[in-house]
Design an enzyme around this catalytic site. Sequence first.
Site, mmCIF file in Angstrom:
data_model
loop_
_atom_site.group_PDB
_atom_site.id
_atom_site.type_symbol
_atom_site.label_atom_id
_atom_site.label_comp_id
_atom_site.label_asym_id
_atom_site.label_seq_id
_atom_site.Cartn_x
_atom_site.Cartn_y
_atom_site.Cartn_z
ATOM 1 N N ASP A 17 42.273 47.947 44.437
ATOM 2 C CA ASP A 17 41.731 46.931 45.356
ATOM 3 C C ASP A 17 42.033 47.332 46.810
ATOM 4 O OD1 ASP A 17 42.665 45.435 42.745
ATOM 5 O OD2 ASP A 17 41.332 43.990 43.667
ATOM 6 N N GLU A 25 38.621 40.470 51.338
ATOM 7 C CA GLU A 25 39.562 39.673 50.537
ATOM 8 C C GLU A 25 41.019 40.024 50.778
ATOM 9 O OE1 GLU A 25 39.097 39.948 46.269
ATOM 10 O OE2 GLU A 25 40.709 38.531 45.933
ATOM 11 N N ASP A 82 34.333 42.431 48.973
ATOM 12 C CA ASP A 82 35.309 42.264 47.898
ATOM 13 C C ASP A 82 35.532 43.668 47.341
ATOM 14 O OD1 ASP A 82 35.815 39.809 45.259
ATOM 15 O OD2 ASP A 82 36.924 41.630 45.798
ATOM 16 N N ILE A 127 37.386 44.955 44.994
ATOM 17 C CA ILE A 127 37.167 44.901 43.546
ATOM 18 C C ILE A 127 36.953 43.427 43.220
ATOM 19 C CG2 ILE A 127 38.158 45.099 41.235
ATOM 20 C CD1 ILE A 127 39.507 47.608 41.991
ATOM 21 N N ASP A 128 35.731 43.105 42.844
ATOM 22 C CA ASP A 128 35.470 41.733 42.392
ATOM 23 C C ASP A 128 35.599 41.754 40.869
ATOM 24 O OD1 ASP A 128 34.793 39.031 42.587
ATOM 25 O OD2 ASP A 128 32.759 39.494 41.956
ATOM 26 N N THR A 141 38.957 41.554 39.350
ATOM 27 C CA THR A 141 40.155 42.377 39.103
ATOM 28 C C THR A 141 40.661 42.183 37.676
ATOM 29 O OG1 THR A 141 40.725 42.165 41.444
ATOM 30 C CG2 THR A 141 42.469 42.917 39.980
ATOM 31 N N SER A 188 31.160 33.753 33.790
ATOM 32 C CA SER A 188 32.436 34.426 33.964
ATOM 33 C C SER A 188 33.150 34.585 32.620
ATOM 34 C CB SER A 188 33.333 33.607 34.904
ATOM 35 O OG SER A 188 34.624 34.156 34.908
ATOM 36 N N HIS A 215 37.507 30.221 35.665
ATOM 37 C CA HIS A 215 36.622 30.437 36.820
ATOM 38 C C HIS A 215 35.303 29.693 36.692
ATOM 39 C CE1 HIS A 215 38.678 34.583 37.807
ATOM 40 N NE2 HIS A 215 39.500 33.560 37.868
ATOM 41 N N SER A 254 32.973 39.530 37.254
ATOM 42 C CA SER A 254 32.459 40.028 38.546
ATOM 43 C C SER A 254 30.995 39.767 38.834
ATOM 44 C CB SER A 254 32.713 41.540 38.640
ATOM 45 O OG SER A 254 31.668 42.253 37.979
ATOM 46 N N LYS A 273 27.282 40.306 37.097
ATOM 47 C CA LYS A 273 26.375 39.292 36.527
ATOM 48 C C LYS A 273 25.130 39.139 37.399
ATOM 49 C CE LYS A 273 29.791 36.239 36.289
ATOM 50 N NZ LYS A 273 31.005 37.069 36.386
ATOM 51 N N ARG A 287 27.755 29.280 37.276
ATOM 52 C CA ARG A 287 29.154 29.259 37.713
ATOM 53 C C ARG A 287 29.488 27.807 38.006
ATOM 54 N NH1 ARG A 287 32.021 33.496 38.920
ATOM 55 N NH2 ARG A 287 34.073 33.247 39.871
ATOM 56 N N TYR A 316 37.583 23.363 44.564
ATOM 57 C CA TYR A 316 37.572 24.834 44.682
ATOM 58 C C TYR A 316 36.321 25.245 45.453
ATOM 59 C CZ TYR A 316 37.611 29.811 43.811
ATOM 60 O OH TYR A 316 37.622 31.180 43.983
ATOM 61 N N ASP A 366 32.783 36.858 47.163
ATOM 62 C CA ASP A 366 32.526 36.787 45.722
ATOM 63 C C ASP A 366 31.052 36.624 45.398
ATOM 64 O OD1 ASP A 366 35.597 35.065 44.888
ATOM 65 O OD2 ASP A 366 35.053 37.161 44.655
HETATM 66 N N1 A2P Z 1 38.929 28.642 39.992
HETATM 67 C C1 A2P Z 1 38.053 29.609 40.301
HETATM 68 N N2 A2P Z 1 36.729 29.337 40.303
HETATM 69 C C2 A2P Z 1 35.831 30.289 40.611
HETATM 70 N N3 A2P Z 1 36.164 31.577 40.902
HETATM 71 C C3 A2P Z 1 37.464 31.885 40.915
HETATM 72 C C4 A2P Z 1 38.467 30.936 40.610
HETATM 73 N N4 A2P Z 1 39.666 31.558 40.713
HETATM 74 C C5 A2P Z 1 39.420 32.827 41.069
HETATM 75 N N5 A2P Z 1 38.095 33.019 41.189
HETATM 76 C C6 A2P Z 1 37.419 34.262 41.612
HETATM 77 O O1 A2P Z 1 36.402 34.666 40.714
HETATM 78 C C7 A2P Z 1 36.175 36.033 40.998
HETATM 79 C C8 A2P Z 1 35.823 36.763 39.766
HETATM 80 O O2 A2P Z 1 34.611 36.241 39.354
HETATM 81 P P1 A2P Z 1 34.328 36.236 37.776
HETATM 82 O O3 A2P Z 1 35.162 35.128 37.234
HETATM 83 O O4 A2P Z 1 32.865 35.964 37.680
HETATM 84 O O5 A2P Z 1 34.735 37.578 37.271
HETATM 85 C C9 A2P Z 1 37.432 36.612 41.562
HETATM 86 O O6 A2P Z 1 37.167 37.073 42.854
HETATM 87 C C10 A2P Z 1 38.357 35.446 41.605
HETATM 88 O O7 A2P Z 1 39.072 35.401 42.804
HETATM 89 P P2 A2P Z 1 40.530 36.082 42.812
HETATM 90 O O8 A2P Z 1 40.277 37.496 43.307
HETATM 91 O O9 A2P Z 1 41.288 35.277 43.774
HETATM 92 O O10 A2P Z 1 41.065 36.030 41.440
HETATM 93 MG MG MG Z 2 36.272 38.463 43.875
HETATM 94 MG MG MG Z 3 38.664 41.003 44.665
HETATM 95 MG MG MG Z 4 41.102 38.850 43.899
#
Ligand code: A2P
Ligand code: MG
Ligand code: MG
Ligand code: MG
Length: 341
Positions: A46, A69, A121, A123-124, A126, A219, A224, A248, A251, A265, A272, A278
Amino acid sequence: MTDYSQELSLALSAVRNAAEICQLVQRRIGSSAMAKSDKSPVTMADFASQAVILEAVGRAFPNDCLVAEEISTELQQEPELLGEVTTLVQRFHPQATSQQICEWIDRGHGAGGSRRYWTLDPIDGTKGFLRKEQYAIALALYDGGELVLGVLGCPNLPADPTRKLINPAITPIEQAQGGLFYAVRGAGAFVTSLDGHHLPRPIHVSASHNLHEYRVCESAEATHSRHDASATIAQSLGVAGEPVRMDSQAKYACVASGRAEIYLRLPTRAGYRECIWDHAAGVMVIEAAGGKVTDTTGKELDFSQGRHLSANIGVVATNGIHHEKIVAAIVAQQQSLAAQQ
Ligand SMILES: Nc1ncnc2c1ncn2[C@@H]1O[C@H](COP(=O)(O)O)[C@@H](O)[C@H]1OP(=O)(O)O
Ligand SMILES: [Mg+2]
Ligand SMILES: [Mg+2]
Ligand SMILES: [Mg+2]
């Protein structure tokens, strides 16, 4: 109309370099991630990805605001991890020092808003990265009140939609033809291979009208996006298939290239707000591919509010054919949930 050709070629090359680093790390990584203060995971990849990309963008466009990020504060407390990040970045900048690399990472502290900015981002997904599954390197440009450029590096999502998803545990890097999905507003959406061996090919969302056959992606993390709610909504729409759960913004690339028709989503906790990094690159690619993106109330996503989509709740991305009907099903489901409380 600005053509953004200089911005595009810079973005493609920076994301390619970052993808090379990420692919190397994903293949050898155990679960060695650092937990950030917000408890989300972050890895050496990242940080190295953000350093390499913001060095390039900051050098080419020194007056642009950069919204990314990661920040280096916690990394500077971890000398061993910082050393590994430095070695990775030195693949492209052999003379770079750890201090310089932290400066490049910290270029991303920008506030965003309504003036021109890049958002990244590095790495989206992670969590997907750590599971050796899908992740994306997501870079976008906002200018003149709208998103104008988006690049999604998806090392484990093939450029060729007929190919199976890449499993980095068994597919050597040189054979992994991950996709580089990109778009400039008004000029269409394209995919090329990350290794640069294939010419760009236009991509377009699915033209299917048949909701029964629609493929929904969501997700992989139940924290998430509400998996129970999306199942109810899919059923109310007559969608037959099970959702594809994927980490990530890959999608968005799936919907933009016709591998799926819907990306839901649904917020898991009140209050939130999605981070702009993202979604920005994915939204640009999918809109340029003929798709449509709103939040779960049907409002357009507003990227002028700073580092978060503060004016929006959740995300609904589709091939654009039944978008309003899908949003109406979400609204109806949210209303019936509220009535039961
Ligand atoms: N409660 C949440 N609702 C939606 N997205 C979130 C939540 N918590 C973290 N994320 C973020 O969702 C992204 C990943 O998307 P996906 O779930 O589709 O793979 C990450 O960047 C993550 O951020 P973070 O980097 O802070 O963990
Ligand atoms: Mg992300
Ligand atoms: Mg990230
Ligand atoms: Mg992150």
